[in-house]
Design a protein around this motif. Sequence first.
Motif, PDB file in Angstrom:
ATOM      1  N   ILE A 197      45.337  48.690  46.341  1.00 26.05           N
ATOM      2  CA  ILE A 197      44.662  50.118  46.569  1.00 26.05           C
ATOM      3  C   ILE A 197      44.436  50.042  48.027  1.00 26.05           C
ATOM      4  CG2 ILE A 197      42.665  51.431  46.301  1.00 26.05           C
ATOM      5  CD1 ILE A 197      42.194  50.006  43.529  1.00 26.05           C
ATOM      6  N   PRO A 198      44.949  51.145  48.763  1.00 25.57           N
ATOM      7  CA  PRO A 198      44.752  51.418  50.366  1.00 25.57           C
ATOM      8  C   PRO A 198      43.257  51.325  50.517  1.00 25.57           C
ATOM      9  CG  PRO A 198      46.769  52.757  49.629  1.00 25.57           C
ATOM     10  CD  PRO A 198      46.000  52.195  48.337  1.00 25.57           C
ATOM     11  N   LYS A 199      43.103  50.839  51.692  1.00 29.07           N
ATOM     12  CA  LYS A 199      41.593  50.809  52.450  1.00 29.07           C
ATOM     13  C   LYS A 199      40.678  50.277  51.188  1.00 29.07           C
ATOM     14  CE  LYS A 199      40.444  53.601  55.522  1.00 29.07           C
ATOM     15  NZ  LYS A 199      39.903  54.893  56.062  1.00 29.07           N
ATOM     16  N   PHE A 200      41.013  49.392  50.176  1.00 31.72           N
ATOM     17  CA  PHE A 200      40.055  48.806  49.503  1.00 31.72           C
ATOM     18  C   PHE A 200      39.548  47.732  50.509  1.00 31.72           C
ATOM     19  CE2 PHE A 200      39.306  45.050  46.738  1.00 31.72           C
ATOM     20  CZ  PHE A 200      38.539  45.709  45.591  1.00 31.72           C
ATOM     21  N   GLN A 201      38.229  47.232  50.135  1.00 30.84           N
ATOM     22  CA  GLN A 201      37.268  46.781  51.150  1.00 30.84           C
ATOM     23  C   GLN A 201      37.243  45.196  50.529  1.00 30.84           C
ATOM     24  OE1 GLN A 201      33.789  48.596  51.724  1.00 30.84           O
ATOM     25  NE2 GLN A 201      34.362  50.096  53.210  1.00 30.84           N
ATOM     26  N   ILE A 202      37.584  44.224  51.319  1.00 33.65           N
ATOM     27  CA  ILE A 202      37.431  42.841  51.078  1.00 33.65           C
ATOM     28  C   ILE A 202      36.928  42.116  52.266  1.00 33.65           C
ATOM     29  CG2 ILE A 202      39.784  42.683  49.537  1.00 33.65           C
ATOM     30  CD1 ILE A 202      40.657  41.284  52.041  1.00 33.65           C
ATOM     31  N   GLY A 203      36.040  41.083  51.697  1.00 42.84           N
ATOM     32  CA  GLY A 203      35.299  40.096  52.839  1.00 42.84           C
ATOM     33  C   GLY A 203      36.283  39.851  53.915  1.00 42.84           C
ATOM     34  N   LYS A 204      35.930  39.869  54.950  1.00 43.57           N
ATOM     35  CA  LYS A 204      36.554  39.465  56.438  1.00 43.57           C
ATOM     36  C   LYS A 204      35.941  38.339  57.010  1.00 43.57           C
ATOM     37  CE  LYS A 204      39.600  43.081  56.400  1.00 43.57           C
ATOM     38  NZ  LYS A 204      41.062  43.022  56.501  1.00 43.57           N
ATOM     39  N   SER A 205      34.658  38.076  56.793  1.00 44.18           N
ATOM     40  CA  SER A 205      34.059  36.887  57.544  1.00 44.18           C
ATOM     41  C   SER A 205      32.788  36.514  56.802  1.00 44.18           C
ATOM     42  CB  SER A 205      33.832  37.153  59.138  1.00 44.18           C
ATOM     43  OG  SER A 205      32.767  38.271  59.196  1.00 44.18           O
ATOM     44  N   GLY A 206      32.259  35.507  57.100  1.00 48.85           N
ATOM     45  CA  GLY A 206      30.928  35.118  56.575  1.00 48.85           C
ATOM     46  C   GLY A 206      31.058  34.856  55.041  1.00 48.85           C
ATOM     47  N   ILE A 207      29.694  35.260  54.174  1.00 45.65           N
ATOM     48  CA  ILE A 207      29.455  35.069  52.942  1.00 45.65           C
ATOM     49  C   ILE A 207      30.514  35.967  52.117  1.00 45.65           C
ATOM     50  CG2 ILE A 207      27.940  35.537  50.929  1.00 45.65           C
ATOM     51  CD1 ILE A 207      25.752  34.443  52.813  1.00 45.65           C
ATOM     52  N   GLU A 208      30.690  37.304  52.675  1.00 41.58           N
ATOM     53  CA  GLU A 208      31.654  38.298  52.375  1.00 41.58           C
ATOM     54  C   GLU A 208      33.046  37.543  51.916  1.00 41.58           C
ATOM     55  OE1 GLU A 208      30.684  41.037  51.194  1.00 41.58           O
ATOM     56  OE2 GLU A 208      29.553  42.228  52.273  1.00 41.58           O
ATOM     57  N   THR A 209      33.660  36.887  52.867  1.00 41.24           N
ATOM     58  CA  THR A 209      34.978  36.356  52.407  1.00 41.24           C
ATOM     59  C   THR A 209      34.876  34.928  51.861  1.00 41.24           C
ATOM     60  OG1 THR A 209      36.776  35.930  53.568  1.00 41.24           O
ATOM     61  CG2 THR A 209      34.982  34.971  54.592  1.00 41.24           C
ATOM     62  N   LYS A 210      33.747  34.180  51.967  1.00 42.68           N
ATOM     63  CA  LYS A 210      33.647  33.047  51.480  1.00 42.68           C
ATOM     64  C   LYS A 210      33.436  33.130  49.910  1.00 42.68           C
ATOM     65  CE  LYS A 210      34.362  30.155  54.723  1.00 42.68           C
ATOM     66  NZ  LYS A 210      35.622  29.245  54.719  1.00 42.68           N
ATOM     67  N   MET A 211      32.744  34.148  49.529  1.00 43.58           N
ATOM     68  CA  MET A 211      32.135  34.469  48.105  1.00 43.58           C
ATOM     69  C   MET A 211      33.047  35.710  47.656  1.00 43.58           C
ATOM     70  SD  MET A 211      30.434  31.856  47.437  1.00 43.58           S
ATOM     71  CE  MET A 211      29.410  32.375  45.988  1.00 43.58           C
ATOM     72  N   GLU A 212      34.051  36.244  48.040  1.00 44.71           N
ATOM     73  CA  GLU A 212      35.036  37.360  47.998  1.00 44.71           C
ATOM     74  C   GLU A 212      35.305  37.630  46.423  1.00 44.71           C
ATOM     75  OE1 GLU A 212      37.331  40.564  47.829  1.00 44.71           O
ATOM     76  OE2 GLU A 212      35.984  40.016  49.294  1.00 44.71           O
TER      77      GLU A 212
END
Length: 647
Positions: A197-212
Amino acid sequence: MKRSPKDTAESSRRISRRGLLVGGIQLAFIGVLGLRMRQLQVKEADQYRLLAEENRINIRLLPPPRGLIYDRNGITVADNTQNYRIVMVREDAGDVDEVIARLQKLVYLEPADLERARKEIKRRSPFVPVTITDRITWEEFSRVAVNSPALPGITPEVGLSRYYPQYEDYAHIVGYVGPVSDYDLSRIDDQDPLLQIPKFQIGKSGIETKMEKVLRGSAGAKQIEVNAVGRVMRELGRREGDPGENLQLSIDSRLQNYVQARLGEESAAAVVLDTRTGDILAAGSTPSFDPNKFVRGISVKDYAELTGNKYRPLANKSVQGTYPPGSTFKMVVALAALEEGAVKPGETVYCPGYMELGDRRFHCWKRGGHGQVDLNKSLQQSCDVYYYDLSLRIGVDKIAEMARRLGLGTRFDVEMSAVAEGLIPTRAWKQEVRGQAWLKGDTLNASIGQGFVLASPLQLAVMTARLATGKEVVPRLIKAINDVEQPIKGGGDLGFSPSFLREVQEGMYNVSNSRRGTAYSMRIVEDAFRMAGKTGTSQVRNITAAERARGVVRNADLPWERRDHALFVSYAPYDDPRIAVSVVVEHGGGGSTAAAPIARDIVLQALYEGTPPLTAYPQKDRPRIESQQKKLVLRDFDNFGKGKTRA
């Protein structure tokens, strides 16, 4: 053989019963088929007629709400907010340029957004919705909705976008999300259709990416009917996805906010650990940044300011930064020598201000020397020569072994980006990595936390907690997932001799509480909260013999990047350790003057769970502390978020 009338009659009865049974089954089967046909042809006729006309039915994914993140007290750290946006499906739009031209009469479209959307439309499958613009106002959203008959393929939608209400405080811990990119898709092995999905948000750093995957949830779907020009007529069905799981961190937001404010404009880091559980109560890194700018799409100007800042605001110095630990490493050498039986607690070493090794002198920080020094005095006054002597007795490999027992040289499994392993050198390491033999001079440098030795603020906090308790304290950042408490790791006894451990602890106590201690001026005078600690100053440049002869240049007279790093580690209360703190101020100068005051203030803030009384500070320091407390800008958590806290 002729059958009797009786047998014939019995046979006829059997045949009749079987016939009736078979006939009944056939009738029942025909009846079920008839009912199903009636249901398909009458009750569900419209639905299946529409499904047969595939060009009039669209299946669209429904992104699930991303899991929320809270601190240990339920205060919101990462939230979701409503986001009004406009999407386009190319196969329904027909003439894309014509539709966009009509849309521009209703809503202002940024040229950059429009260019990005056009590229996205061309490269994506024709049935995939592409976001034309987002974060529009309710008035703009309404105008598009009212004029939708004239905008084939255009749909105004209400979605969710990530929001970080505490701004800079958690930037390095929680990190941030951003639109999924081609680079993201190339580096992760994840077939989740949400990522398309275009512009779907995912974790890029920190907890947001480690616990994506935990935070993302799973997609839902909806069936919609569209007419010949692509206008959505009605929704035929919907299956909601599963929202992401909520996380509760071990961090205390009030303390985290204070740590960030107290570090101020320095290039610095601080970590606060609960010595009983290993919970990370705060992990500060300054300067910081606003992660919301990355969610919205950071401008080139803002990003250039961050990357061009010599204080490196994007780096998480609390776990990523590694520094020579300086004299904070001396407890490692002392405990290793005691455990090996290489020195007795009351045994003294003479310090003339240097040690000669071959044709080279290894200097003590005190030019005139400390005279006769035992273990307690060596820690209290931070004598270098004492540790030169001990290190030659036990060797670098025994020092390295003790360092690892205390948590140095270990990459801890905490959910932050780029957690560093640090470096605890050995003979074998130098031969393997450098292709060189280990030298005695290397051992002397390592004994005072210089040379090849590197440690992060997190590792130094763990080391201090283990020295304070004698237990295997392991850091924990995620306290609970969906209200399910996560296990506390470690906790076992490290096997130190209680008497030897006590010797080191008493030396650390005297650093802060003896008049000749290097951090005496930064002591805590409240008896219940007395602090044990150790100062450290690590050089980042070589001091030549010529410079020593004419006088070593003061840190204040050097360019910032050539000044010494300042360090301080501590735990408190001394008699019943509850917290361990490490502070590193990059190029801050002396540990006693730059890092110790910050650590002392953080200790008191943590133990008092708020602003400590001035009576906890030395008398002569109280006017300065009172002025400092007034200047600190702290968040009002009593009214934080207007109800966005969880009980």
